[in-house]
Design an enzyme around this catalytic site. Structure first.
Site, PDB file in Angstrom:
ATOM      1  N   ASP A 182      27.713  47.311  38.001  1.00  0.00           N
ATOM      2  CA  ASP A 182      28.587  47.547  39.154  1.00  0.00           C
ATOM      3  C   ASP A 182      27.841  47.177  40.446  1.00  0.00           C
ATOM      4  O   ASP A 182      26.603  47.205  40.473  1.00  0.00           O
ATOM      5  CB  ASP A 182      28.962  49.049  39.128  1.00  0.00           C
ATOM      6  N   HIS A 183      28.567  46.881  41.510  1.00  0.00           N
ATOM      7  CA  HIS A 183      28.031  46.616  42.867  1.00  0.00           C
ATOM      8  C   HIS A 183      26.543  46.291  42.935  1.00  0.00           C
ATOM      9  O   HIS A 183      25.724  47.166  43.247  1.00  0.00           O
ATOM     10  CB  HIS A 183      28.216  47.848  43.762  1.00  0.00           C
ATOM     11  N   ASP A 204      27.696  41.915  44.665  1.00  0.00           N
ATOM     12  CA  ASP A 204      28.329  42.445  45.872  1.00  0.00           C
ATOM     13  C   ASP A 204      27.560  41.957  47.088  1.00  0.00           C
ATOM     14  O   ASP A 204      26.611  42.588  47.534  1.00  0.00           O
ATOM     15  CB  ASP A 204      28.377  43.976  45.830  1.00  0.00           C
ATOM     16  N   HIS A 222      38.675  49.239  43.205  1.00  0.00           N
ATOM     17  CA  HIS A 222      37.528  50.132  43.418  1.00  0.00           C
ATOM     18  C   HIS A 222      38.018  51.421  44.043  1.00  0.00           C
ATOM     19  O   HIS A 222      39.079  51.462  44.656  1.00  0.00           O
ATOM     20  CB  HIS A 222      36.494  49.445  44.313  1.00  0.00           C
ATOM     21  N   GLY A 223      37.212  52.470  43.906  1.00  0.00           N
ATOM     22  CA  GLY A 223      37.590  53.744  44.527  1.00  0.00           C
ATOM     23  C   GLY A 223      38.799  54.355  43.845  1.00  0.00           C
ATOM     24  O   GLY A 223      39.714  54.848  44.492  1.00  0.00           O
ATOM     25  N   GLY A 224      38.799  54.326  42.511  1.00  0.00           N
ATOM     26  CA  GLY A 224      39.965  54.824  41.767  1.00  0.00           C
ATOM     27  C   GLY A 224      40.121  56.337  41.797  1.00  0.00           C
ATOM     28  O   GLY A 224      41.235  56.843  41.783  1.00  0.00           O
TER      29      GLY A 224
END
Ligand SMILES: [Zn+2]
Length: 285
Positions: free
Chosen positions: A82-83, A104, A208-210
């Site tokens: 991730d990121h 990212d 993102h940010g679920g």
């Protein structure tokens, strides 16, 4: 099953208008909860690792746990970084066997983001590793990435089109108004922008940010092209609450395996709930 990248699962999800859950794990117990919940629901799934977690354990042990769990699994499972803004970590994960990575470089100017993302695609694609890239600035805190409200901005439509046509990422993460962490108030999601990005890029979108979005928002985003939904914060809560709730209810017992079992169940419940919500149950065939 052999280890999978995100390509086929996201392609099918986009087509079928459902989404694959990408769950940020912390250790073997949480990884096991994700894979086993997906198996019980016959759902393809993405095990997601943050840069901090990779640095904490080391890529070697993490990929060993992953193989142990994913190879005998009856559902497709991908392992995704991730990121990541550090090329060294991306290279390390690729060398160790991660099947997917996210570059990212969204805090950089557009041209620089384009160049760095392209570099990762060129490094990963020949090895069959999928790449997610980001444009815009998603507000909140995720791992080492802190974006203040005043610095957050949505992805620009024209830039999104240019970015995707030049880089051809396997998954695209445009900032559309969601946030990392816990929402303070109702998020303002740019549904029209999401719709246009999907139509004009034809790339599976990552949401993102679920954690904390309503069922209605999830369903609408998935319908508009989000084929991957990231869940991180909710699992951090389940990880700590599962462990501490058991201990608080049984303060005299010092049997850590019981706490770990309670933690596992709490994590698995959270993963199950999300897979059902995203509509990916039964989609492993
Ligand atoms: Zn994110």
């Amino acid at each position: 099953m052999p280890l999978e990248n995100m390509k086929a699962m996201l392609g099918k999800a986009k087509e079928g208008k459902y989404a694959i859950g990408a769950f940020n794990i912390l250790d073997y117990n949480s990884m096991k909860a994700v894979v086993q919940a997906a198996e019980e629901l016959n759902a393809p799934v993405i095990v997601q690792t943050s840069v901090k977690t990779v640095k904490f354990w080391g890529a070697g042990p993490m990929i060993a746990w992953f193989r142990e769990l994913a190879e005998p699994a009856k559902v497709p499972v991908a392992i995704h970084l991730d990121h990541c803004k550090e090329m060294d970590v991306i290279k390390e994960c690729i060398e160790h066997g991660w099947t997917s990575v996210m570059i990212d470089a969204s805090s950089k100017p557009f041209e620089e983001n384009l160049a760095l993302s392209r570099q990762v695609v060129e490094m990963a694609r020949p090895k069959g590793i999928t790449v997610e890239a980001e444009l815009g600035a998603i507000v909140g805190v995720e791992d080492d990435i802190h974006v203040k409200e005043q610095d957050s901005h949505l992805a620009d439509l024209q830039q999104s089109v240019e970015f995707c046509s030049k880089i051809k990422p396997d998954c695209f993460a445009p900032a559309i108004g969601t946030a990392h962490g816990i929402y303070k108030g109702e998020p303002k999601i740019a549904f029209d922008l999401l719709k246009e990005i999907t139509e004009k890029t034809n790339v599976p979108i990552a949401l993102h940010g679920g954690t904390g979005l309503s069922q209605e928002v999830f369903k609408r985003c998935i319908k508009l092209g989000c084929a991957k939904v990231n869940i991180s914060t909710q699992l951090k809560y389940a990880f700590i609450d599962g462990f501490t709730e058991y201990h608080n209810n049984n303060p005299q017992e010092y049997n850590p395996l019981k706490e770990l079992a309670a933690q596992y169940h709490k994590l698995k419940e959270a993963v199950t709930e999300n897979i059902n919500l995203f509509g990916s149950e039964g989609k492993a065939d």
